[in-house]
Design a protein around this motif. Structure first.
Motif, PDB file in Angstrom:
ATOM      1  N   ARG A   1      17.708  -0.399  24.997  1.00  0.00           N
ATOM      2  CA  ARG A   1      16.670   0.581  24.671  1.00  0.00           C
ATOM      3  C   ARG A   1      16.984   1.966  25.217  1.00  0.00           C
ATOM      4  O   ARG A   1      16.362   2.947  24.796  1.00  0.00           O
ATOM      5  CB  ARG A   1      15.318   0.108  25.213  1.00  0.00           C
ATOM      6  N   ASN A   2      17.906   2.075  26.152  1.00  0.00           N
ATOM      7  CA  ASN A   2      18.235   3.381  26.714  1.00  0.00           C
ATOM      8  C   ASN A   2      19.608   3.881  26.271  1.00  0.00           C
ATOM      9  O   ASN A   2      20.188   4.756  26.903  1.00  0.00           O
ATOM     10  CB  ASN A   2      18.168   3.345  28.243  1.00  0.00           C
TER      11      ASN A   2
ATOM     12  N   GLY B   1      15.696   5.920  32.905  1.00  0.00           N
ATOM     13  CA  GLY B   1      16.188   5.337  31.661  1.00  0.00           C
ATOM     14  C   GLY B   1      17.698   5.446  31.524  1.00  0.00           C
ATOM     15  O   GLY B   1      18.379   4.484  31.138  1.00  0.00           O
ATOM     16  N   VAL B   2      18.256   6.624  31.866  1.00  0.00           N
ATOM     17  CA  VAL B   2      19.712   6.789  31.798  1.00  0.00           C
ATOM     18  C   VAL B   2      20.393   5.844  32.778  1.00  0.00           C
ATOM     19  O   VAL B   2      21.444   5.251  32.480  1.00  0.00           O
ATOM     20  CB  VAL B   2      20.081   8.256  32.088  1.00  0.00           C
ATOM     21  N   ALA B   3      19.809   5.658  33.966  1.00  0.00           N
ATOM     22  CA  ALA B   3      20.391   4.737  34.947  1.00  0.00           C
ATOM     23  C   ALA B   3      20.431   3.314  34.415  1.00  0.00           C
ATOM     24  O   ALA B   3      21.417   2.589  34.592  1.00  0.00           O
ATOM     25  CB  ALA B   3      19.591   4.799  36.250  1.00  0.00           C
TER      26      ALA B   3
ATOM     27  N   ASN C   1      11.673   9.105  25.900  1.00  0.00           N
ATOM     28  CA  ASN C   1      12.482   8.222  26.739  1.00  0.00           C
ATOM     29  C   ASN C   1      13.922   8.719  26.712  1.00  0.00           C
ATOM     30  O   ASN C   1      14.443   9.116  25.654  1.00  0.00           O
ATOM     31  CB  ASN C   1      12.434   6.778  26.237  1.00  0.00           C
ATOM     32  N   GLY C   2      14.594   8.702  27.865  1.00  0.00           N
ATOM     33  CA  GLY C   2      15.985   9.120  27.930  1.00  0.00           C
ATOM     34  C   GLY C   2      16.914   8.044  27.407  1.00  0.00           C
ATOM     35  O   GLY C   2      16.840   6.896  27.824  1.00  0.00           O
ATOM     36  N   ARG C   3      17.815   8.432  26.496  1.00  0.00           N
ATOM     37  CA  ARG C   3      18.765   7.486  25.914  1.00  0.00           C
ATOM     38  C   ARG C   3      20.142   8.127  25.920  1.00  0.00           C
ATOM     39  O   ARG C   3      20.330   9.236  25.416  1.00  0.00           O
ATOM     40  CB  ARG C   3      18.335   7.088  24.503  1.00  0.00           C
ATOM     41  N   LEU C   4      21.088   7.440  26.491  1.00  0.00           N
ATOM     42  CA  LEU C   4      22.445   7.955  26.623  1.00  0.00           C
ATOM     43  C   LEU C   4      23.166   7.833  25.283  1.00  0.00           C
ATOM     44  O   LEU C   4      23.167   6.772  24.659  1.00  0.00           O
ATOM     45  CB  LEU C   4      23.185   7.171  27.704  1.00  0.00           C
TER      46      LEU C   4
END
Length: 669
Positions: free
Chosen positions: A404-405, A455-457, A488-491
């Motif tokens: 999800r991230n 989220g990135v972590a 939400n943060g997503r890489l």
């Protein structure tokens, strides 16, 4: 009083009869047929033929028996069983041209109102649910045209068994066995009626499918005999019927008769009383002459209109621009998009569709022409140090990742020396836009920033420890952190990512990345490691908390490098002095203090003393405390020899077993 007792019993009896496991019906033509549910282009002709589609492009048609059928027994048991069923039907595919498409399917589905797509999906499924186990769809397909190579099944004129996907579990060229041994092939689009027998034994769990031309009796040997347990696929109550679709090229799909029985053998059809489908009109001599006359006039007109030569030349140049020659190995890798589809999706890579640019390529917004799905398309130049084939192999492997991230990598395309990567589109763009261009898109609150960093972590933890191989991203930065609709943060951007098996060291490679985020050891060894990703993540922590880029060229000399400035603030005991002034006082001091210190820990010059991403998440979640006496300010230059470095690492291991010692603090050998 007795009447009141009997009445509910009768109601229950009637209700159960509509869901009977012993449904048995026969349609020798459909002129007076009842209990059929039709949608799309399906209908019944005046002489009683069930027509699923007509000769119209990109349409679907469905015809299902209206009442549901109980397909499973003992559903409360741990091992429900499937009933046996049998069906016989006669179909005819008529094409007005030399070729048509796309075929039809006998389907067992949980609903009689399928939302399937046209073309290769046969009206059963669509691009968003194809292959999902939640579909609960079982079908026997009669495929008349090759599917897209992206869907693996690229054959035609085949009978196949579909389980929750339009890619068959098994498919065989349309044929029948004569004298129990000789195989006789025939065309589904012959224009002649074809009879089909489908029998499923719920006890032996065997599926038999037999097909033969109308004029041939039932062969003694089935075309497909497949051991399969349908109990995990079917629901307790299902609908049976037919589904069909057309594409750019089309055919008319007809069912002339249909017999079905649950828990028994279906009754034979009365072939002599089946209606015939309407035949396409044949060309008359007059129409042929008219076409010849029109062709002559058109040819003369083309010769006279010299101006059209420019248009023809332009058209040929456009075709050459979109042409692509595939190498043999490219067919071995799935998720490949056609270049012309990506060209159309981005309006010819028009500047108005440009989302952003970087050192490794341009990113365009696009809408896929077939599905209408919005995507981001990145154009990059091939890496001369690595073969294109190896690059694509890694890209395809990365396309299987699901988290999800992480921004989903949907596919790729190669054309000459140009590589294109296709990602799902993130509606809120990149994190750096919010950090440094807040006047355009609004200020990020501290709560939003903290959630994005977590989220990135989590995404990095999945790459480093939870996927089947170790994945090193190699380009972690704020512009590669994308924000979905819920912020939400997503890489994203895996164009530089490298994979290697656990327990093995990666091969030395060309140093890549973005200045300010590259770990010092990478410039020496060229080896991408998980610890180098941790370094870049540490810089990202500082960047998000301070609202400043890693290198601030217009800042005073002592504040030029963000990491050194935060380090100095920490040494002076004024670390919160580095906080983004745009936040004012609207932040949680304990969380900001943690993020800044953790950023210094992660971005230390010595990789052995950096935490793992699992430890980082523990710190961010407050499941573990970041010891304040762990060195946050040492650099590699502070250690003059190997002995002092080993001594330092040993001292850290004894300071706190819950801080940075787990997994990273080991002696340098």
């Amino acid at each position: 009083m007795a009447a009141f007792i009997v009445l509910p019993f009768l109601v229950l009896l009637l209700a159960s009869s509509s869901l009977s496991v012993n449904i048995d019906f026969t349609y020798n033509g459909f002129k007076s047929a009842t209990n059929l549910s039709l949608d799309g282009y399906a209908g019944i002709t005046s002489n009683g033929v069930l027509q699923l589609t007509n000769d119209t492009s990109k349409v679907t048609g469905h015809a299902f028996f209206s009442s549901p059928i109980q397909m499973l027994r003992n559903t409360r048991s741990m091992t429900p069983t499937t009933i046996s069923f049998s069906t016989i039907f006669v179909f005819d595919i008529i094409t007005a041209r030399k070729v048509g498409g796309h075929g039809l399917a006998f389907a067992v589905a949980p609903t009689k109102t399928l939302r399937g797509g046209c073309c290769r999906y046969l009206g059963l499924l669509n691009s968003s649910n194809n292959g999902n186990s939640s579909n609960h769809v079982f079908a026997i397909e009669f495929d008349t045209i090759p599917k897209s190579s992206m869907l693996v099944d690229i054959h035609e004129n085949e009978v196949g068994v579909d389980i929750n996907s339009i890619v068959p579990n098994i498919s065989i060229t349309t044929s029948y066995y004569a004298n129990n041994s000789k195989t006789v092939n025939f065309k589904l689009e012959s224009g002649q009626p074809i009879q089909t027998w489908i029998n499923y034994d719920g006890v032996a769990k065997i599926l038999n499918v037999t097909v033969a031309p109308f004029s041939v009796g039932k062969p003694s040997r089935p075309l497909i005999s497949l051991p399969i347990d349908l109990s995990p696929i079917l629901k307790k109550y299902m609908y049976v019927g037919f589904s069909s679709s057309t594409g750019e090229i089309s055919s008319s799909h007809y069912i002339l008769g249909w017999s079905f029985r649950a828990n028994g053998m279906a009754r034979s059809l009365d072939l002599s009383h089946l209606p015939l489908p309407p035949q396409p009109m044949k060309d008359s001599p007059t129409s042929k002459f008219s076409r010849i006359k029109i062709g002559v006039i058109s040819s003369i007109a083309m010769l006279l209109l010299v101006a059209l030569a420019f248009f023809v030349s332009w058209h040929l140049r456009q075709r050459a621009k979109l042409a692509e020659t595939l190498e043999d190995w490219e067919l071995d890798y799935p998720h490949r998009f056609a270049y012309k589809d990506l060209y159309k999706a981005t309006k010819g890579f028009k500047e108005t569709e440009l989302l952003g640019s970087g050192g490794f390529g341009l990113v365009y917004k696009g809408t896929l022409p077939c599905s209408g799905e919005e995507v981001a398309v990145k154009k990059i130049s091939s890496n001369s140090r690595q073969g294109v084939r190896e690059f694509v192999a890694e890209v395809v492997c990365l396309g299987r990742m699901r988290h999800r991230n992480l921004v989903q990598l949907q596919g790729w395309c190669k054309r000459n020396e140009e590589l294109l990567l296709v990602y799902e589109l993130m509606p809120n763009g990149s994190l750096d836009t919010f950090l440094f261009e807040g006047e355009k898109c609004g200020l990020l609150s501290w709560d939003q920033r903290f959630k994005i960093l977590k989220g990135v972590a989590l995404g990095l933890l999945y790459l480093h420890e939870e996927w089947e191989q170790v994945v090193v991203h190699r380009d972690i930065k704020s512009s590669n952190v994308l924000l979905d609709a819920d912020m939400n943060g997503r890489l994203g951007d895996f164009g530089l990512a490298r994979l290697y098996d656990r327990g093995k060291n990666p091969h030395t490679t060309l140093m890549v990345g973005t200045f300010g985020y590259i770990a010092p050891e990478v410039s020496r060894t060229g080896k991408p490691m998980a610890s180098s990703d941790v370094f870049a993540y540490g810089i990202l922590l500082l960047e998000v908390a301070c609202g400043r880029r890693p290198i601030q060229h217009d800042a005073p000399m002592e504040q030029l490098l963000l990491k050194d400035w935060v380090r100095e603030c920490k040494m002076r005991g004024q670390i919160l002095e580095a906080v983004d002034p745009k936040l004012g006082e609207s932040y949680v001091k304990e969380e900001v203090d943690l993020v800044l210190k953790l950023g210094l820990v992660c971005s230390q010059s010595i990789p052995e003393v950096r935490p793992t991403m699992r430890q980082v998440i523990q710190y961010l979640n407050r499941d573990d405390s970041l010891a304040d006496d762990v060195a946050l300010v040492f650099s590699e230059a502070d250690f003059l020899d190997l002995a002092s470095l080993n001594s330092y690492l040993s001292s850290i291991a004894t300071v706190s077993s819950s801080s940075l010692s787990g997994g990273r603090c080991e002696r340098v050998r």
